[in-house]
Design an enzyme around this catalytic site. Structure first.
Site, short mmCIF file in Angstrom:
data_model
loop_
_atom_site.label_atom_id
_atom_site.label_comp_id
_atom_site.label_asym_id
_atom_site.label_seq_id
_atom_site.Cartn_x
_atom_site.Cartn_y
_atom_site.Cartn_z
N ASP A 197 110.86 20.05 -90.37
CA ASP A 197 109.66 19.21 -90.30
C ASP A 197 109.10 19.20 -88.87
O ASP A 197 108.06 18.59 -88.62
CB ASP A 197 109.91 17.80 -90.85
CG ASP A 197 110.95 17.02 -90.06
OD1 ASP A 197 111.54 17.58 -89.11
OD2 ASP A 197 111.19 15.84 -90.41
N SER A 198 109.76 19.92 -87.96
CA SER A 198 109.16 20.17 -86.64
C SER A 198 107.81 20.87 -86.81
O SER A 198 107.02 20.91 -85.87
CB SER A 198 110.09 21.03 -85.77
OG SER A 198 110.53 22.17 -86.48
N GLU A 226 118.20 13.73 -92.35
CA GLU A 226 118.62 13.12 -91.10
C GLU A 226 119.27 11.77 -91.36
O GLU A 226 118.81 11.02 -92.22
CB GLU A 226 117.40 12.88 -90.19
CG GLU A 226 116.71 14.14 -89.75
CD GLU A 226 115.53 13.86 -88.81
OE1 GLU A 226 115.32 12.68 -88.43
OE2 GLU A 226 114.82 14.82 -88.48
N GLU A 258 122.07 17.25 -82.72
CA GLU A 258 120.95 17.44 -81.79
C GLU A 258 121.08 16.50 -80.58
O GLU A 258 121.26 15.29 -80.74
CB GLU A 258 119.62 17.17 -82.53
CG GLU A 258 118.41 17.35 -81.63
CD GLU A 258 117.09 17.49 -82.41
OE1 GLU A 258 117.11 17.47 -83.66
OE2 GLU A 258 116.06 17.62 -81.74
#
Ligand code: KIV
Length: 293
Positions: free
Chosen positions: A68-69, A142, A209
């Site tokens: 979704d970046s 996430e 991350e």
């Protein structure tokens, strides 16, 4: 006479016809587990369209994340929060077509966007099914322990899951910015507990991350059944991921500390991707002193 594919070569791009044969074996879930067990580093790169996905596949990238970046690098949003499920479906479909057109090798991961899995396990299943039907082989979501039940629910229904801990960009407003996570003793302990819960729930991959290198090494050692994929998490994870635009240097701002521009010495996009694959495999990228905390 009607024909489904035109005879003349297309002036747009150079993807071969849809029927071109594949020459390598497709990446599968057992193969990912096998690579992890053998200690072979797993390569992951984001891609959002057919051509870049096809080139990544041809360059030997094993897993392609339709992240979704794309909200930031394709849509110009200031965070990933505004990305919709319909947008993700469109890009997963495009990537799937690109991969099929060339090697048909890469494993495709569809990112579940903000709001598409938060309400209930059933909502998560419906969203995940949409991305799987668009061509994903796995979905990514996430979040910490609260996503473990959802992960189990999806895995039990035949949907492989990639979890994501540390900096979770969909929570950027709650986290107060894009900051390194797990720096305090308490937050590091919580991250370890979450990672174990997600492995126990059946997650196959776990993106870590912006997590200190020592913590991600510890988490990696604690997860024999779930391969960690680092981004700003040091060299000791089971694999690495970068955002395509960052590793190609297609960026007007300053790159994050964990990024290397593989295009600078490569001469071609495919060359840059091949250099990335080589560097991840031989452990020369990332370098803890340079790209990690
Ligand atoms: O959306 C994305 O591209 C990601 C990667 C940065 C891991 O989640």
């Amino acid at each position: 006479m009607t024909s489904t594919s035109p005879n003349n070569a297309s002036p747009y791009g150079t993807l071969p016809p849809a029927s071109s044969p594949s020459t390598r074996k497709p990446v599968s879930l057992p193969r990912l587990h096998e690579m992890h067990a053998r200690g072979e580093k797993i390569t992951m790169l984001t891609a959002y369209d057919a051509t870049f996905a096809a080139v990544a596949d041809a360059a030997g990238v094993e897993t392609i994340l339709v992240g979704d970046s794309l909200g930031m690098v394709c849509q110009g949003l200031s965070s990933t929060v505004g990305v919709t499920l319909e947008t993700m479906r469109y890009h997963v479909e495009s990537v799937h077509r690109g991969v099929q057109r060339v090697q048909g090798t890469a494993w495709i991961i569809g990112d579940l966007p903000y709001g598409s899995y938060h309400e209930s396990k059933e909502q998560a299943f419906r969203s995940a099914a949409m991305l799987m039907q668009a061509g994903a082989h796995m979905v990514k979501l996430e979040g910490g322990g609260w996503t473990a039940d959802t992960t189990r629910f999806l895995v039990e229904r035949g949907i492989p899951v990639c979890a994501h801990l540390g900096l979770t960009p969909q929570s950027v407003h709650a986290l107060g910015g894009y900051r390194v996570q797990g720096k305090t003793e308490a937050s590091a302990a919580q991250l370890k507990r979450d990672a174990l819960a997600l492995q126990d729930a059946g997650a196959t991959l776990l993106v870590l991350e912006m997590v200190p290198a020592a913590l991600s090494a510890e988490v990696t050692r604690a997860l024999p059944q779930c391969a960690t994929i680092g981004i700003g998490a040091g060299v000791d994870t089971a694999g690495q991921v970068l955002v395509l635009h960052d590793m190609l240097g297609v960026n007007l701002g300053k790159n994050a500390k964990f990024v290397r521009n593989f295009m600078a010495d490569a001469g071609s996009v495919r060359g840059a991707m091949e250099a990335y694959v080589r560097a991840v495999k031989d452990g020369s990228f990332p370098v803890n002193a340079e790209h990690a905390w």
